[in-house]
Design an enzyme around this catalytic site. Structure first.
Site, PDB file in Angstrom:
ATOM      1  N   ILE A 147      10.453  -6.091  34.728  1.00  0.00           N
ATOM      2  CA  ILE A 147      10.353  -7.330  35.516  1.00  0.00           C
ATOM      3  C   ILE A 147      11.557  -8.228  35.256  1.00  0.00           C
ATOM      4  O   ILE A 147      12.113  -8.836  36.159  1.00  0.00           O
ATOM      5  CB  ILE A 147       9.027  -8.075  35.190  1.00  0.00           C
ATOM      6  CG1 ILE A 147       7.836  -7.274  35.721  1.00  0.00           C
ATOM      7  CG2 ILE A 147       9.029  -9.490  35.776  1.00  0.00           C
ATOM      8  CD1 ILE A 147       6.481  -7.757  35.244  1.00  0.00           C
TER       9      ILE A 147
ATOM     10  N   GLY B 287       2.843  12.331   5.471  1.00  0.00           N
ATOM     11  CA  GLY B 287       2.785  11.273   6.477  1.00  0.00           C
ATOM     12  C   GLY B 287       1.403  11.301   7.098  1.00  0.00           C
ATOM     13  O   GLY B 287       0.425  10.853   6.498  1.00  0.00           O
ATOM     14  N   SER B 288       1.309  11.878   8.308  1.00  0.00           N
ATOM     15  CA  SER B 288      -0.016  12.031   8.924  1.00  0.00           C
ATOM     16  C   SER B 288      -0.908  12.921   8.064  1.00  0.00           C
ATOM     17  O   SER B 288      -2.125  12.727   8.006  1.00  0.00           O
ATOM     18  CB  SER B 288       0.123  12.619  10.328  1.00  0.00           C
ATOM     19  OG  SER B 288       0.697  11.677  11.201  1.00  0.00           O
TER      20      SER B 288
ATOM     21  N   THR C 220       2.145   6.859   1.893  1.00  0.00           N
ATOM     22  CA  THR C 220       3.071   7.777   2.559  1.00  0.00           C
ATOM     23  C   THR C 220       4.146   8.309   1.605  1.00  0.00           C
ATOM     24  O   THR C 220       4.678   7.574   0.778  1.00  0.00           O
ATOM     25  CB  THR C 220       3.738   7.043   3.750  1.00  0.00           C
ATOM     26  OG1 THR C 220       2.713   6.680   4.669  1.00  0.00           O
ATOM     27  CG2 THR C 220       4.764   7.921   4.446  1.00  0.00           C
ATOM     28  N   GLU C 221       4.439   9.601   1.745  1.00  0.00           N
ATOM     29  CA  GLU C 221       5.538  10.230   1.006  1.00  0.00           C
ATOM     30  C   GLU C 221       6.368  11.029   1.996  1.00  0.00           C
ATOM     31  O   GLU C 221       5.962  11.211   3.146  1.00  0.00           O
ATOM     32  CB  GLU C 221       4.990  11.165  -0.083  1.00  0.00           C
ATOM     33  CG  GLU C 221       4.162  10.442  -1.129  1.00  0.00           C
ATOM     34  CD  GLU C 221       3.573  11.390  -2.170  1.00  0.00           C
ATOM     35  OE1 GLU C 221       3.871  12.602  -2.109  1.00  0.00           O
ATOM     36  OE2 GLU C 221       2.809  10.901  -3.019  1.00  0.00           O
TER      37      GLU C 221
ATOM     38  N   GLY D  51      14.409  -7.175  34.558  1.00  0.00           N
ATOM     39  CA  GLY D  51      15.595  -6.510  35.092  1.00  0.00           C
ATOM     40  C   GLY D  51      16.722  -6.508  34.078  1.00  0.00           C
ATOM     41  O   GLY D  51      16.482  -6.285  32.888  1.00  0.00           O
TER      42      GLY D  51
ATOM     43  N   PHE E 102       0.873  -1.171   0.000  1.00  0.00           N
ATOM     44  CA  PHE E 102       0.000   0.000   0.000  1.00  0.00           C
ATOM     45  C   PHE E 102       0.911   1.222   0.000  1.00  0.00           C
ATOM     46  O   PHE E 102       1.689   1.423   0.938  1.00  0.00           O
ATOM     47  CB  PHE E 102      -0.855  -0.045   1.263  1.00  0.00           C
ATOM     48  CG  PHE E 102      -1.823   1.078   1.455  1.00  0.00           C
ATOM     49  CD1 PHE E 102      -2.988   1.165   0.696  1.00  0.00           C
ATOM     50  CD2 PHE E 102      -1.596   2.046   2.438  1.00  0.00           C
ATOM     51  CE1 PHE E 102      -3.905   2.181   0.922  1.00  0.00           C
ATOM     52  CE2 PHE E 102      -2.514   3.063   2.659  1.00  0.00           C
ATOM     53  CZ  PHE E 102      -3.666   3.126   1.895  1.00  0.00           C
TER      54      PHE E 102
ATOM     55  N   GLU F 123      -0.033   3.148  10.298  1.00  0.00           N
ATOM     56  CA  GLU F 123      -1.481   3.093  10.047  1.00  0.00           C
ATOM     57  C   GLU F 123      -2.221   4.097  10.940  1.00  0.00           C
ATOM     58  O   GLU F 123      -3.276   3.813  11.488  1.00  0.00           O
ATOM     59  CB  GLU F 123      -2.004   1.653  10.182  1.00  0.00           C
ATOM     60  CG  GLU F 123      -1.315   0.744   9.160  1.00  0.00           C
ATOM     61  CD  GLU F 123      -2.055  -0.568   8.873  1.00  0.00           C
ATOM     62  OE1 GLU F 123      -3.274  -0.625   9.052  1.00  0.00           O
ATOM     63  OE2 GLU F 123      -1.386  -1.519   8.439  1.00  0.00           O
TER      64      GLU F 123
ATOM     65  N   SER G 269      -0.785   7.665  17.103  1.00  0.00           N
ATOM     66  CA  SER G 269      -1.703   7.825  18.243  1.00  0.00           C
ATOM     67  C   SER G 269      -2.370   9.198  18.191  1.00  0.00           C
ATOM     68  O   SER G 269      -3.548   9.332  18.540  1.00  0.00           O
ATOM     69  CB  SER G 269      -0.942   7.666  19.555  1.00  0.00           C
ATOM     70  OG  SER G 269      -0.620   6.307  19.748  1.00  0.00           O
TER      71      SER G 269
END
Lengths: 249, 382
Positions: B337, B130-131, B125-126, B339, B122, B363, B366
């Protein structure tokens, strides 16, 4: 030619078996069940023979409770053509299963029966041999290679210390060992197509009935727990313990 | 299509087995080599994974969205790079064609997309889009019965394996923004189309993204997807659907990470006890599990609504926002966790920590999801 593949629903081999508190058997309540791995190998071998054009039809048969249909469905998704479930909630012993399979063979008329060498639950390693004896057919157990030709089958067997190659006249019974093949994953499209294949549901009475049981399970126990090991400080101490305590050198 | 319970469980069980027996053992090897072995790609094709979302008439499985999400969750239990190999065929690479293609276009491409013979990509984007995806600058000039494409696309997933691109290009330079953009089906073997070198990425080694350069590529007019000027609509609907799939993958990776954390914390002993017995560790496990359950519930509920025909633009964006941020937090806690071991490559946790970072970006970032959720919520009045 037609191939008959008996399959068994057993505790999934990834699940740790737990013994019932009354020691009457393995606890199967709410645990994952799956096709016996050796049966899977047998189905795979039958499908490969069909793909090579050496067989026309594969019939998967199981003796077991209603959910054993799922096991047959797995065989259908792998490439078997139709299924037959002899439905029973009893846990028939090997001879009873072999007698019903004999009746299935007489009804279906396969030229070859391929089945797992044993099921991982009872580990009896008996039904294939018994079936061959009841039918008075030649048998080749523990197969690691199967070459089918017109009228006969050449089977390489894994025996202690080497390999043995047998040539059997058809019809015959072959039982599959671990290294015969690596079973495929049923493809997702084939899982969906398997829904449209038929599974006949029959009762033991349609195939001579459940034979009288000869065996009673007295007690099932877990293997003994492994005890903790010992740490040694030096190689010399290790050698001395191996000599004096373990007595292995 | 929707499944009966038995078929669904058989399907998921098959994938679970494939993931644990075939994919998980080679995660480190794939990351190291930055390549998935061809043998594994062939197995994924044979399994039918490339055709999950393709209509049955064209040889696919036509999974309902809920089932696709359940499958994606299972596949999330291993390196996301594996899913990426066929992910474009399931999502952004094929869905424009499924939703907007003519009968002839579908018949020509979809059967080979379903089998994985053709990998799809697909290309939206260029460098400067972007967004702000409506700012597409790649040009498509009509010349008789062809369109001539010029421009460059960036960060295109699976470009170096693709046989077919869905390309967004500007057909009307006078129309600013979304209105002048059209979608095209562009076979990768057309003269003038070239692929850049795979980018070096933070994570998901084994999955590749590259530039795609169009230098006077002559695309037959019959390859236009939808009407002229409909390209942005195609792109948005394709992305809308993909968000639920990504959400489900995030849930799967989070569940895997939590299982790894529980296994490690139960074994690792400090101060004379397994660290799982310490409440500060338990708090991290509890927070992770709670958030993963919430993301799972939101994703599956939205998928069911979509299957029932509801418009789920808001919910799908909310799911993608929550699930991708959630798996980032879970990965961070799981490294904690573990460590010191969490920082060491051998344990695999740091790899997943890097792998999941992209889920908050691609895709729709946020921030883009926040804008969509806000916009739709304002529209609905609450």
């Amino acid at each position: 030619m037609k191939i008959l593949v008996p399959v068994k629903r057993v505790l999934d081999y990834n699940v740790k078996a737990r013994v019932k508190s009354d020691q009457s058997g393995v606890d199967l309540a709410n645990v994952k069940m799956a096709m016996n791995p050796f049966c899977e190998i047998a189905v795979e071998e039958a499908v490969r023979l069909k793909e090579k054009g050496l067989a026309e039809e594969i019939v998967a048969v199981s003796v077991g409770p209603t959910p054993a249909q799922e096991t047959i469905r797995t065989a259908l998704a792998m490439g078997a053509d139709r299924g037959l479930l002899i439905q029973t909630d009893a846990d028939p012993e090997p001879l009873a299963v072999a007698k019903m399979l004999k009746a299935v063979v007489e009804a279906e008329g396969p030229s070859l029966v391929i089945m797992g060498k044993q099921a991982i639950d009872g580990d009896n390693n008996a039904v294939g041999q018994m079936l061959a004896a009841l039918l008075d057919w030649p048998q080749a157990t523990f197969a690691s290679k199967v070459e089918l030709s017109a009228g006969s089958v050449r089977v390489t067997r894994e025996v202690d210390g080497g390999l043995q190659t047998l040539e059997l006249d058809l019809p015959a019974v072959v039982t599959a060992d671990l290294r015969l093949n690596e079973p495929r994953y049923a493809s997702l499209p084939n899982i969906m197509k398997a829904k449209k294949k038929t599974i006949d549901i029959k009762s033991p009475d349609d195939f001579g009935g459940l034979a009288v049981a000869h065996l009673t399970v007295k007690k099932v126990t877990e293997p003994p727990k492994r005890t903790a090991g010992v740490k040694v400080e030096t190689a010399a101490e290790l050698v001395s313990k191996l000599k004096t305590e373990a007595g292995v050198i | 299509m929707a499944f009966d319970a038995e078929t669904r469980s058989q399907l998921l069980e098959t994938i679970r087995r494939f993931v644990s027996e075939r994919l998980r053992p080679i995660e480190a090897q794939v990351a190291e080599a930055d390549a998935i072995p061809d043998e594994i790609l062939d197995e994924m094709k044979a399994l039918g994974l490339y055709g999950l979302s393709i209509p049955e008439a064209y040889g696919g499985l036509d999974l309902a969205m809920e089932d696709e999400c359940l499958v994606a969750m299972e596949l999330g239990r291993t390196s996301p790079a594996f899913r990426s190999a066929f992910g474009t065929n399931v999502g952004i690479g094929s869905q424009g064609l499924v939703m907007f293609g003519t009968e002839a276009q579908k018949a020509r491409w979809l059967p080979r997309i379903a089998t994985g013979e053709i990998v799809t990509s697909f290309a939206l984007t260029e460098a400067e889009a972007g967004s702000d995806s409506a700012a597409v600058q790649t040009r498509a000039r009509r010349e008789g019965d062809v369109y001539v494409l010029d421009g460059a696309k960036r960060y295109i997933t699976n470009a170096n394996r693709a046989g077919l691109f869905t390309v967004m290009a500007r057909t009307n330079p006078d129309a600013k923004g979304a209105a002048g953009v059209s979608a095209f089906l562009v076979p990768s073997d057309l003269p003038g189309l070239s692929i850049g070198k795979p980018e070096k990425k933070m994570g998901q080694q084994g999955a590749h993204i590259c530039d795609v350069i169009f230098d006077g590529v002559r695309v037959p007019a019959e390859n236009r997807l939808g009407a002229e000027g409909e390209g942005f609509k195609v792109a948005m609907q394709v992305l809308d659907r993909g968000r639920l799939h990504i959400s489900a993958v995030c849930v799967g990776v989070a569940e895997r990470l939590i299982a790894d954390a529980v296994a490690y914390a139960s074994e690792r002993r400090q101060f004379g006890a397994a660290i799982a017995s310490f409440q500060l560790i338990q708090a991290m496990i509890a927070d992770s599990k709670t958030e993963a359950l919430a993301a799972r519930a939101l994703t599956l509920e939205t998928a069911r609504q979509r299957d029932a025909g509801a418009s789920v633009t808001l919910e799908a964006s909310a799911a993608k926002l929550f699930a991708s941020e959630m798996v980032g937090r879970v990965a961070d806690r799981v490294v904690q966790i573990f460590g010191g071991a969490g920082y060491i490559a051998d344990y695999g946790v740091e790899r997943l920590y890097r792998d999941v970072r992209i889920f908050r970006i691609y895709e729709g970032t946020s921030q883009v999801q926040q804008l969509i959720v806000a916009r739709e919520t304002l529209k609905r009045g609450g």
